[in-house]
Design a protein around this motif. Structure first.
Motif, PDB file in Angstrom:
ATOM      1  N   ASN A  86      -3.474  14.391  -1.906  1.00  0.00           N
ATOM      2  CA  ASN A  86      -4.047  13.392  -1.007  1.00  0.00           C
ATOM      3  C   ASN A  86      -5.472  13.038  -1.403  1.00  0.00           C
ATOM      4  O   ASN A  86      -5.889  11.877  -1.334  1.00  0.00           O
ATOM      5  CB  ASN A  86      -4.023  13.906   0.432  1.00  0.00           C
ATOM      6  N   THR A  87      -6.245  14.045  -1.807  1.00  0.00           N
ATOM      7  CA  THR A  87      -7.632  13.805  -2.215  1.00  0.00           C
ATOM      8  C   THR A  87      -7.695  12.876  -3.418  1.00  0.00           C
ATOM      9  O   THR A  87      -8.480  11.923  -3.444  1.00  0.00           O
ATOM     10  CB  THR A  87      -8.322  15.133  -2.553  1.00  0.00           C
ATOM     11  N   ALA A  88      -6.855  13.141  -4.418  1.00  0.00           N
ATOM     12  CA  ALA A  88      -6.850  12.317  -5.625  1.00  0.00           C
ATOM     13  C   ALA A  88      -6.376  10.899  -5.325  1.00  0.00           C
ATOM     14  O   ALA A  88      -6.908   9.922  -5.860  1.00  0.00           O
ATOM     15  CB  ALA A  88      -5.964  12.952  -6.688  1.00  0.00           C
ATOM     16  N   ILE A  89      -5.375  10.766  -4.450  1.00  0.00           N
ATOM     17  CA  ILE A  89      -4.880   9.432  -4.083  1.00  0.00           C
ATOM     18  C   ILE A  89      -5.972   8.644  -3.373  1.00  0.00           C
ATOM     19  O   ILE A  89      -6.197   7.463  -3.655  1.00  0.00           O
ATOM     20  CB  ILE A  89      -3.638   9.550  -3.182  1.00  0.00           C
ATOM     21  N   ALA A  90      -6.679   9.305  -2.455  1.00  0.00           N
ATOM     22  CA  ALA A  90      -7.754   8.632  -1.720  1.00  0.00           C
ATOM     23  C   ALA A  90      -8.846   8.143  -2.670  1.00  0.00           C
ATOM     24  O   ALA A  90      -9.352   7.024  -2.524  1.00  0.00           O
ATOM     25  CB  ALA A  90      -8.338   9.585  -0.668  1.00  0.00           C
ATOM     26  N   ARG A  91      -9.183   8.971  -3.653  1.00  0.00           N
ATOM     27  CA  ARG A  91     -10.202   8.567  -4.618  1.00  0.00           C
ATOM     28  C   ARG A  91      -9.722   7.402  -5.463  1.00  0.00           C
ATOM     29  O   ARG A  91     -10.459   6.454  -5.727  1.00  0.00           O
ATOM     30  CB  ARG A  91     -10.562   9.756  -5.514  1.00  0.00           C
ATOM     31  N   ARG A  92      -8.475   7.450  -5.892  1.00  0.00           N
ATOM     32  CA  ARG A  92      -7.939   6.383  -6.748  1.00  0.00           C
ATOM     33  C   ARG A  92      -7.890   5.044  -6.018  1.00  0.00           C
ATOM     34  O   ARG A  92      -8.241   4.010  -6.582  1.00  0.00           O
ATOM     35  CB  ARG A  92      -6.537   6.748  -7.237  1.00  0.00           C
ATOM     36  N   LEU A  93      -7.472   5.074  -4.761  1.00  0.00           N
ATOM     37  CA  LEU A  93      -7.290   3.833  -4.011  1.00  0.00           C
ATOM     38  C   LEU A  93      -8.493   3.466  -3.152  1.00  0.00           C
ATOM     39  O   LEU A  93      -8.471   2.449  -2.469  1.00  0.00           O
ATOM     40  CB  LEU A  93      -6.048   3.959  -3.121  1.00  0.00           C
ATOM     41  N   HIS A  94      -9.542   4.318  -3.190  1.00  0.00           N
ATOM     42  CA  HIS A  94     -10.780   4.060  -2.438  1.00  0.00           C
ATOM     43  C   HIS A  94     -10.507   3.942  -0.933  1.00  0.00           C
ATOM     44  O   HIS A  94     -10.962   3.004  -0.269  1.00  0.00           O
ATOM     45  CB  HIS A  94     -11.473   2.802  -2.962  1.00  0.00           C
ATOM     46  N   ARG A 119       0.830  -1.203   0.000  1.00  0.00           N
ATOM     47  CA  ARG A 119       0.000   0.000   0.000  1.00  0.00           C
ATOM     48  C   ARG A 119       0.867   1.257   0.000  1.00  0.00           C
ATOM     49  O   ARG A 119       0.576   2.234  -0.689  1.00  0.00           O
ATOM     50  CB  ARG A 119      -0.928   0.011   1.220  1.00  0.00           C
ATOM     51  N   GLU A 120       1.942   1.233   0.756  1.00  0.00           N
ATOM     52  CA  GLU A 120       2.843   2.385   0.777  1.00  0.00           C
ATOM     53  C   GLU A 120       3.495   2.603  -0.585  1.00  0.00           C
ATOM     54  O   GLU A 120       3.693   3.744  -1.010  1.00  0.00           O
ATOM     55  CB  GLU A 120       3.906   2.183   1.859  1.00  0.00           C
ATOM     56  N   LEU A 121       3.814   1.527  -1.284  1.00  0.00           N
ATOM     57  CA  LEU A 121       4.366   1.651  -2.636  1.00  0.00           C
ATOM     58  C   LEU A 121       3.343   2.262  -3.589  1.00  0.00           C
ATOM     59  O   LEU A 121       3.678   3.084  -4.444  1.00  0.00           O
ATOM     60  CB  LEU A 121       4.830   0.294  -3.151  1.00  0.00           C
ATOM     61  N   GLN A 122       2.089   1.868  -3.441  1.00  0.00           N
ATOM     62  CA  GLN A 122       1.032   2.454  -4.270  1.00  0.00           C
ATOM     63  C   GLN A 122       0.959   3.963  -4.044  1.00  0.00           C
ATOM     64  O   GLN A 122       0.848   4.749  -4.998  1.00  0.00           O
ATOM     65  CB  GLN A 122      -0.318   1.810  -3.923  1.00  0.00           C
ATOM     66  N   ILE A 123       1.009   4.368  -2.794  1.00  0.00           N
ATOM     67  CA  ILE A 123       0.905   5.791  -2.465  1.00  0.00           C
ATOM     68  C   ILE A 123       2.163   6.533  -2.903  1.00  0.00           C
ATOM     69  O   ILE A 123       2.087   7.659  -3.414  1.00  0.00           O
ATOM     70  CB  ILE A 123       0.631   5.967  -0.962  1.00  0.00           C
ATOM     71  N   LEU A 124       3.333   5.919  -2.754  1.00  0.00           N
ATOM     72  CA  LEU A 124       4.562   6.551  -3.212  1.00  0.00           C
ATOM     73  C   LEU A 124       4.512   6.791  -4.721  1.00  0.00           C
ATOM     74  O   LEU A 124       4.914   7.854  -5.208  1.00  0.00           O
ATOM     75  CB  LEU A 124       5.773   5.686  -2.864  1.00  0.00           C
ATOM     76  N   GLU A 125       4.014   5.810  -5.480  1.00  0.00           N
ATOM     77  CA  GLU A 125       3.880   5.992  -6.928  1.00  0.00           C
ATOM     78  C   GLU A 125       2.928   7.128  -7.253  1.00  0.00           C
ATOM     79  O   GLU A 125       3.192   7.944  -8.152  1.00  0.00           O
ATOM     80  CB  GLU A 125       3.375   4.697  -7.577  1.00  0.00           C
TER      81      GLU A 125
END
Length: 257
Positions: free
Chosen positions: A193-201, A179-185
């Protein structure tokens, strides 16, 4: 407050005539913020607000952006926005639309997104009532405008990127969870942060928590450094090819940006 301008003359379009109004569209999700921004810019004698839109911009075609300058909240500056603006300007270069981004001065991911969307105006939300009018005029004239607080972030961002040694891909993958790798990418791709949260649900608070752990595990000091590390990581794994980034031992398939 000292205002800052950057003028890369070699890449700017030719200045336009100053005899007519600057046609401006405001793209901002919050209707109260849109109204406030509109009131500020319309007090400027050269600026005429043609349109105000929120999420409905996603249904607009590139041809519908028939204005001189777009004033856009940083949260809208994703890949889709950048591609739509590029199509519009590519099809009508003689009437290129300039982009002024309204950002949080310390949000490096949002700043990088603005750069990737070819923004030429960078305005701090905290001082926007002072900066917006001048930024719109400068961008319309083919120049670049940067609020002084954002200029400080840019300088620090570049300085840290120059002096910090790149972390090897294997070292990053050994230190972080899937999960941390997903967020790092996602950070490396310039996402907020908003866009990351939407992408990863997931929740934004969860994104912030994972980002904190990324900083600790990779011995980074700021989110800006995490964005740079993510960018270098994404670049590294994409050079290796998709077969090199499929999964870590004992884990399921990784998310692919």
């Amino acid at each position: 407050m000292i205002q800052t301008e950057m003028r890369p003359e070699a890449t700017c379009p030719a200045p336009r005539l100053a005899t007519r109004s600057i046609r401006l569209a405001i793209v901002e999700e919050d209707p109260l913020v849109r109204a406030g921004v509109s009131a500020i810019v319309q007090s400027h004698e050269r600026i005429e607000v043609i349109d105000e839109v929120g999420l409905s911009w996603r249904g607009m075609t590139a041809a519908e952006w028939d204005v001189d300058v777009l004033l856009v909240g940083g949260e809208f500056l994703d890949d889709a926005f950048g591609k739509t603006l590029a199509r519009r300007n590519g099809s009508r270069p003689e009437t290129e639309v300039g982009l002024v981004a309204v950002l949080q001065a310390d949000d490096a991911a949002m700043l990088r997104s603005a750069v990737m969307c070819s923004a030429r105006g960078f305005v701090d939300r905290e001082t926007s009532h002072l900066d917006i009018g001048r930024a719109v005029c400068e961008v319309y004239e083919g120049r670049t405008y940067v609020s002084s607080s954002i200029a400080e972030t840019l300088v620090g961002w570049v300085a840290r990127g120059v002096h910090r040694e790149r972390l090897p891909v294997p070292q990053i993958e050994a230190a972080l969870t899937e999960r941390e790798l997903q967020i790092l990418e996602a950070l490396g791709d310039g996402m907020s942060n908003t866009a990351i949260a939407r992408r990863l649900h997931i929740q934004e608070a969860t994104v912030r928590s994972h980002t904190y752990h990324i900083l600790n595990k990779l011995n980074l000091s700021t989110r800006t450094e995490a964005v740079l590390a993510g960018y270098n990581y994404v670049h590294g794994i994409r050079l290796q090819g998709p077969d090199k980034r499929a999964q870590k031992p004992g884990k399921g398939p990784r998310y692919k940006a």
